[in-house]
Design an enzyme around this catalytic site. Structure first.
Site, short mmCIF file in Angstrom:
data_model
loop_
_atom_site.label_atom_id
_atom_site.label_comp_id
_atom_site.label_asym_id
_atom_site.label_seq_id
_atom_site.Cartn_x
_atom_site.Cartn_y
_atom_site.Cartn_z
N GLU A 1 39.12 29.10 38.96
CA GLU A 1 38.77 30.00 37.86
C GLU A 1 39.97 30.21 36.95
OE1 GLU A 1 38.55 34.31 38.47
OE2 GLU A 1 36.64 34.28 37.40
N LEU B 1 40.93 34.90 43.54
CA LEU B 1 40.88 36.34 43.81
C LEU B 1 39.75 36.95 42.99
CD1 LEU B 1 42.44 38.01 45.81
CD2 LEU B 1 43.84 38.88 43.95
#
Ligand code: P6P
Length: 332
Positions: free
Chosen positions: A92, A117
């Site tokens: 991401e 995360l």
């Protein structure tokens, strides 16, 4: 006294069950275990080490990046180099793929997708966050660098998927296509220990998990389903970390949904490194995962790394109930 089974012991014992029985996948999963133990350590001390807070930058999806996001991402990348079993990562936090050059002359068979995360907006307020990962067999020649097509594979092609939830305890939950098992980190020995063998999601459930703040922007079928949940006096629980909300759904039953809205017609959550890995886990535990048009998440074609999707995931009875409302009010 019943001896605990560590993650390493479990993986080695079950190696024969892995779809592609090979030591490579074992090594890869162990690398991930090491990385997430280190991330856990950083999260637990974040407030003391001044690594909380925003990093004054945003990622490809436009999310504000937190310092711990960057720390976790860099750490995962470093750890995935150690066994030489990972040819590359799609994260991401990175716009493009991250090829990992071969180490120890090992030809890497796998690539990893990850949200290092997830739920980062919760980091500074001590609410659970998580790491999500998925493993694909690469399609490109094992003797050369990986390429983007190694990652643009449907969820049905995943050979392993898992998440680590950094909560009241730290849990690793993963599947290799033969059911779902949960491991709890024992800080006294620094090992993930088998604590929840053969996890099965309840067929139904009373919890529904959605950001009601977008209610007026949801399609009619979704709004009618949410009104039905309200009338049935079901329990609304929303943490704002997908890993935490899906983890609760996996254990307590019910549904987590992030529908598309009038201003986000493609949804918000990312297909490659959030929805597909979580869908693989929930399906392996007996659950269902669809988008809010009624299509199975893991069958969706992937054309770009940060492609978004809507999602409704959880107990078969409840996801199918929501899909019934979507079908009935389609187009409204
Ligand atoms: P909202 C966290 O940023 C995340 O990507 C998921 O973990 C979570 O489910 C969702 O976004 C929360 O989004 O719009 O409700 O804040």
């Amino acid at each position: 006294m019943k001896r605990i089974l560590t993650l390493d012991e479990f993986i080695l014992q079950r190696q024969k069950d892995f779809k592609h029985a090979s030591g490579e996948l074992t090594a890869l999963l162990r690398d991930i275990g090491v990385a997430t133990k280190i991330i856990n350590n950083a999260i637990n001390k974040a407030g003391l080490l001044n690594i909380l807070g925003a990093a004054d930058q945003s990622n490809t999806s436009g999310d504000d990046v937190q310092k711990l996001d960057i720390y976790s991402n860099d750490l995962l990348i470093d750890c995935m180099k150690s066994s030489g079993q990972c040819a590359g990562i799609a994260s991401e936090e990175n716009e493009g793929i991250i090829p990992i050059s071969g180490v120890h002359d090992v030809s890497s068979k796998y690539v990893m997708v990850t949200d290092p995360l997830d739920g980062s907006s919760n980091i500074d307020v001590n609410v659970s966050v998580g790491t999500i990962f998925g493993i694909y067999r690469r399609l490109s020649d094992v003797d050369g660098p990986c390429n983007v097509n190694d990652f643009l594979q449907k969820g049905t092609e995943l050979v392993a998927a898992g998440y680590v939830l950094y909560g009241t305890s730290t849990m690793l939950v993963f599947t290799t296509g033969n059911g779902v098992n949960g491991f709890t980190l024992d800080p006294s020995i620094g090992e993930f220990c088998l604590s929840h063998p053969n996890i099965r999601i309840p067929q139904t459930g009373n919890f529904y998990s959605v950001n009601q703040g977008y209610y007026l922007k949801f399609p009619t079928g979704v709004r009618r389903f949410l009104s039905h949940c309200f009338e049935e006096k079901r329990t609304l629980r929303y943490i704002g970390s997908m890993v935490a909300d899906v983890h609760r759904t996996l254990f307590k039953g019910g549904i987590f949904t992030y529908p598309y809205t009038s201003d986000k017609p493609g949804g918000k959550l990312r297909l490659l490194y959030e929805c597909n890995p979580m869908s693989f886990i929930v399906e392996q535990a007996g659950g269902v995962a669809i988008d809010c048009h009624g299509n199975r998440i893991m069958e969706q074609e992937i054309t770009e790394l940060h492609q978004k999707t809507s999602i409704a995931i959880g107990s078969p009875d409840i996801v199918e109930e929501m899909n019934g409302f979507i079908e009935r009010f389609k187009g409204q």
